[in-house]
Design a protein around this motif. Sequence first.
Motif, PDB file in Angstrom:
ATOM      1  N   TYR A  56       0.519  -1.059   0.334  1.00 20.93           N
ATOM      2  CA  TYR A  56       0.167   0.072   0.346  1.00 20.93           C
ATOM      3  C   TYR A  56       0.536   1.163   0.235  1.00 20.93           C
ATOM      4  O   TYR A  56       0.448   2.891  -0.525  1.00 20.93           O
ATOM      5  CB  TYR A  56      -0.726  -0.116   1.167  1.00 20.93           C
ATOM      6  N   LYS A  57       1.998   0.867   0.718  1.00 22.00           N
ATOM      7  CA  LYS A  57       3.347   2.092  -0.188  1.00 22.00           C
ATOM      8  C   LYS A  57       2.751   3.348   1.275  1.00 22.00           C
ATOM      9  O   LYS A  57       3.298   4.938   0.643  1.00 22.00           O
ATOM     10  CB  LYS A  57       3.506   2.344  -0.965  1.00 22.00           C
ATOM     11  N   ASN A  58       2.474   3.559   2.282  1.00 21.30           N
ATOM     12  CA  ASN A  58       2.017   4.359   3.146  1.00 21.30           C
ATOM     13  C   ASN A  58       2.264   3.956   4.675  1.00 21.30           C
ATOM     14  O   ASN A  58       1.355   4.636   5.436  1.00 21.30           O
ATOM     15  CB  ASN A  58       0.720   5.080   3.195  1.00 21.30           C
ATOM     16  N   GLU A  59       3.228   2.158   4.815  1.00 27.43           N
ATOM     17  CA  GLU A  59       3.660   2.172   6.469  1.00 27.43           C
ATOM     18  C   GLU A  59       4.653   3.368   6.845  1.00 27.43           C
ATOM     19  O   GLU A  59       3.955   3.745   7.821  1.00 27.43           O
ATOM     20  CB  GLU A  59       4.107   1.288   6.210  1.00 27.43           C
ATOM     21  N   LYS A  60       5.068   4.210   6.773  1.00 32.93           N
ATOM     22  CA  LYS A  60       5.500   4.406   7.139  1.00 32.93           C
ATOM     23  C   LYS A  60       5.095   6.522   7.757  1.00 32.93           C
ATOM     24  O   LYS A  60       4.675   6.382   9.061  1.00 32.93           O
ATOM     25  CB  LYS A  60       6.933   5.704   6.467  1.00 32.93           C
ATOM     26  N   GLU A  61       3.956   6.751   6.474  1.00 33.27           N
ATOM     27  CA  GLU A  61       2.524   7.131   7.462  1.00 33.27           C
ATOM     28  C   GLU A  61       1.670   7.064   8.239  1.00 33.27           C
ATOM     29  O   GLU A  61       2.177   8.082   9.116  1.00 33.27           O
ATOM     30  CB  GLU A  61       2.261   8.016   6.082  1.00 33.27           C
ATOM     31  N   VAL A  62       1.747   5.612   7.894  1.00 34.30           N
ATOM     32  CA  VAL A  62       0.306   5.472   9.400  1.00 34.30           C
ATOM     33  C   VAL A  62       1.278   5.103  10.646  1.00 34.30           C
ATOM     34  O   VAL A  62       1.118   5.195  11.232  1.00 34.30           O
ATOM     35  CB  VAL A  62      -0.275   3.451   8.960  1.00 34.30           C
ATOM     36  N   GLY A  63       2.711   4.308  10.615  1.00 33.65           N
ATOM     37  CA  GLY A  63       3.498   4.699  11.635  1.00 33.65           C
ATOM     38  C   GLY A  63       4.028   5.913  11.903  1.00 33.65           C
ATOM     39  O   GLY A  63       3.838   5.672  13.849  1.00 33.65           O
ATOM     40  N   ASP A  64       4.112   6.445  11.744  1.00 31.14           N
ATOM     41  CA  ASP A  64       3.969   8.484  12.424  1.00 31.14           C
ATOM     42  C   ASP A  64       2.759   8.277  13.004  1.00 31.14           C
ATOM     43  O   ASP A  64       2.739   9.463  14.025  1.00 31.14           O
ATOM     44  CB  ASP A  64       4.455   9.609  11.139  1.00 31.14           C
ATOM     45  N   SER A 101       9.015  -4.048   7.790  1.00 32.06           N
ATOM     46  CA  SER A 101       7.280  -3.411   7.808  1.00 32.06           C
ATOM     47  C   SER A 101       7.271  -2.925   9.196  1.00 32.06           C
ATOM     48  O   SER A 101       6.660  -1.778   9.257  1.00 32.06           O
ATOM     49  CB  SER A 101       5.926  -4.337   8.044  1.00 32.06           C
ATOM     50  N   ILE A 102       7.727  -3.633  10.428  1.00 30.97           N
ATOM     51  CA  ILE A 102       7.615  -2.722  12.080  1.00 30.97           C
ATOM     52  C   ILE A 102       8.294  -1.448  11.181  1.00 30.97           C
ATOM     53  O   ILE A 102       7.329  -1.210  12.510  1.00 30.97           O
ATOM     54  CB  ILE A 102       8.623  -4.228  12.838  1.00 30.97           C
ATOM     55  N   GLU A 103       9.162  -1.671  10.458  1.00 25.49           N
ATOM     56  CA  GLU A 103      10.130  -0.488  10.808  1.00 25.49           C
ATOM     57  C   GLU A 103       9.339   0.496  11.041  1.00 25.49           C
ATOM     58  O   GLU A 103       9.355   1.822  11.185  1.00 25.49           O
ATOM     59  CB  GLU A 103      11.665  -0.725  10.554  1.00 25.49           C
ATOM     60  N   ARG A 104       8.823  -0.277   9.347  1.00 27.53           N
ATOM     61  CA  ARG A 104       7.986   1.472   9.031  1.00 27.53           C
ATOM     62  C   ARG A 104       7.287   1.960   9.767  1.00 27.53           C
ATOM     63  O   ARG A 104       6.139   3.509  10.456  1.00 27.53           O
ATOM     64  CB  ARG A 104       7.700   1.491   7.392  1.00 27.53           C
ATOM     65  N   LEU A 105       6.499   0.974  10.236  1.00 25.72           N
ATOM     66  CA  LEU A 105       4.662   0.560  10.879  1.00 25.72           C
ATOM     67  C   LEU A 105       5.471   1.175  12.620  1.00 25.72           C
ATOM     68  O   LEU A 105       4.701   1.970  13.621  1.00 25.72           O
ATOM     69  CB  LEU A 105       4.031  -0.142  11.414  1.00 25.72           C
ATOM     70  N   GLN A 106       6.646   1.140  13.008  1.00 20.57           N
ATOM     71  CA  GLN A 106       7.065   2.171  14.179  1.00 20.57           C
ATOM     72  C   GLN A 106       6.359   0.871  15.514  1.00 20.57           C
ATOM     73  O   GLN A 106       6.253   1.693  16.314  1.00 20.57           O
ATOM     74  CB  GLN A 106       6.855   3.412  14.704  1.00 20.57           C
ATOM     75  N   CYS A 107       6.059  -0.346  15.287  1.00 20.29           N
ATOM     76  CA  CYS A 107       5.803  -1.030  16.263  1.00 20.29           C
ATOM     77  C   CYS A 107       6.041  -2.217  17.359  1.00 20.29           C
ATOM     78  O   CYS A 107       5.677  -3.179  17.567  1.00 20.29           O
ATOM     79  CB  CYS A 107       4.326  -1.299  15.342  1.00 20.29           C
ATOM     80  N   GLU A 108       7.310  -2.374  17.391  1.00 21.13           N
ATOM     81  CA  GLU A 108       7.719  -2.959  17.902  1.00 21.13           C
ATOM     82  C   GLU A 108       7.736  -5.233  16.911  1.00 21.13           C
ATOM     83  O   GLU A 108       8.176  -5.794  16.972  1.00 21.13           O
ATOM     84  CB  GLU A 108       7.852  -2.917  19.281  1.00 21.13           C
ATOM     85  N   TYR A 109       6.377  -5.278  17.006  1.00 22.77           N
ATOM     86  CA  TYR A 109       5.422  -6.665  16.506  1.00 22.77           C
ATOM     87  C   TYR A 109       4.860  -6.246  15.600  1.00 22.77           C
ATOM     88  O   TYR A 109       4.287  -5.122  15.773  1.00 22.77           O
ATOM     89  CB  TYR A 109       5.689  -7.873  17.995  1.00 22.77           C
ATOM     90  N   LEU A 110       4.394  -7.174  14.937  1.00 27.07           N
ATOM     91  CA  LEU A 110       2.617  -7.508  14.441  1.00 27.07           C
ATOM     92  C   LEU A 110       1.824  -8.331  14.976  1.00 27.07           C
ATOM     93  O   LEU A 110       2.445  -9.394  15.253  1.00 27.07           O
ATOM     94  CB  LEU A 110       2.868  -7.713  13.215  1.00 27.07           C
ATOM     95  N   ASP A 111       0.527  -7.691  15.104  1.00 26.45           N
ATOM     96  CA  ASP A 111      -0.550  -8.685  15.924  1.00 26.45           C
ATOM     97  C   ASP A 111      -0.847  -9.740  14.715  1.00 26.45           C
ATOM     98  O   ASP A 111      -0.614 -10.817  15.184  1.00 26.45           O
ATOM     99  CB  ASP A 111      -2.132  -8.116  16.023  1.00 26.45           C
ATOM    100  N   LEU A 112      -0.665  -9.745  13.176  1.00 29.23           N
ATOM    101  CA  LEU A 112      -0.669 -10.406  12.090  1.00 29.23           C
ATOM    102  C   LEU A 112       0.010 -10.585  11.067  1.00 29.23           C
ATOM    103  O   LEU A 112       0.070  -8.919  10.786  1.00 29.23           O
ATOM    104  CB  LEU A 112      -2.434 -10.536  11.998  1.00 29.23           C
ATOM    105  N   TYR A 113       0.709 -10.817  10.607  1.00 26.53           N
ATOM    106  CA  TYR A 113       1.529 -10.817   9.385  1.00 26.53           C
ATOM    107  C   TYR A 113       0.923 -12.213   8.259  1.00 26.53           C
ATOM    108  O   TYR A 113       0.722 -13.283   7.837  1.00 26.53           O
ATOM    109  CB  TYR A 113       2.809 -11.031   9.156  1.00 26.53           C
TER     110      TYR A 113
END
Length: 318
Positions: A56-64, A101-113
């Motif tokens: 979706y090319k918007n993970e960084k904006e979501v993470g911010d 994805s974790i880095e762009r979303l800045q979230c340490e882990y994903l709940d679901l991949y």
Amino acid sequence: MGKQALEAMPRFKLNSGASIPAVGLGTWQSEPGLVGKAVKEAVKVGYRHIDCAKAYKNEKEVGDALQELYKEGIVKREDLWITSKLWCTDHNDVEEALKGSIERLQCEYLDLYLVHWPCALKKDAEGTGPEDFVPLNIKGTWAAMEKCYESGLAKSIGISNFTVEKTKSLLSHCKVRPAVNQVECHPLWQQKKLWPYLKSEGIHLTAYSPIGSSNSPFADINVLELPTITKMAEKYKRSPAQIALRWNIQQGHSVLPKSTHADRLASNIELFDFEISEEDLDEFAKIEQHRLLRGDEMWVNDSTSPYKTVEELWDGDI
Ligand code: A2P
């Protein structure tokens, strides 16, 4: 904020032991510059589940946006459910892709991949032309997904766009069973073949395009204008989108409505103070079925794709 939105979001229990919030914010086709605002607004009105993907090319904006929400004290990471998906160029680098994805979303882990599609592309492929495909080795991909689960980087793992046959084949060799299959699902494409199968195997169905993605070129019929939907909207005094979403919830599916408008974000989550009667659900069962996202332009070619026809892509369920 409505009263209902302040109450805890209902969840569905997965075979991994985790519980997925019933409504998540879809971020596919959310324009850059708008998606971050939509995430902030959504969390403020009660969403706890954000559905993302590298593609979706918007993970960084979501993470911010998520970082701002944490800093403002509006939500904590552990109260959110964050999903992302392995893009087809990354089947040989699953862990690296997940970490990206974790880095762009800045979230340490994903709940679901999730494995986004049962297709594999060259590492540097920009598109999905015949020159971009490489052979799919789903056994190898899934073994790498299992490692991500075992390491705790992904708390649950699953698939997306897998048919009955493709899910069955995965189940024949997996160590960790997929917790979720995320597929197109709405009153016009009810997954009448896939859903009973997933249910019998204890795999949760998450519905993408739950209100029919009317903004997309592939949506040649508008789900929100189906006579059954408009009739029920009038009867229950709800919007057509709420009727479509509630139908999915009553099947036991989580839903991922996408919007970048504050009023729609709020109303798309107001789904838990009414119920469609059994009798009215029978009306939905009569709707003539039509898959909107056929995927043939992307995933079907007669030379390099594993799918030479659209029937092969969906194993005839079309
Ligand atoms: P927008 O983002 O401008 O609000 P889906 O989730 O099935 O992919 O559908 C997303 C599409 O439906 C987007 O075009 C979105 O537009 C639109 N949409 C979202 N919520 C509603 C609503 N409550 N009523 C009508 N259209 C909606």
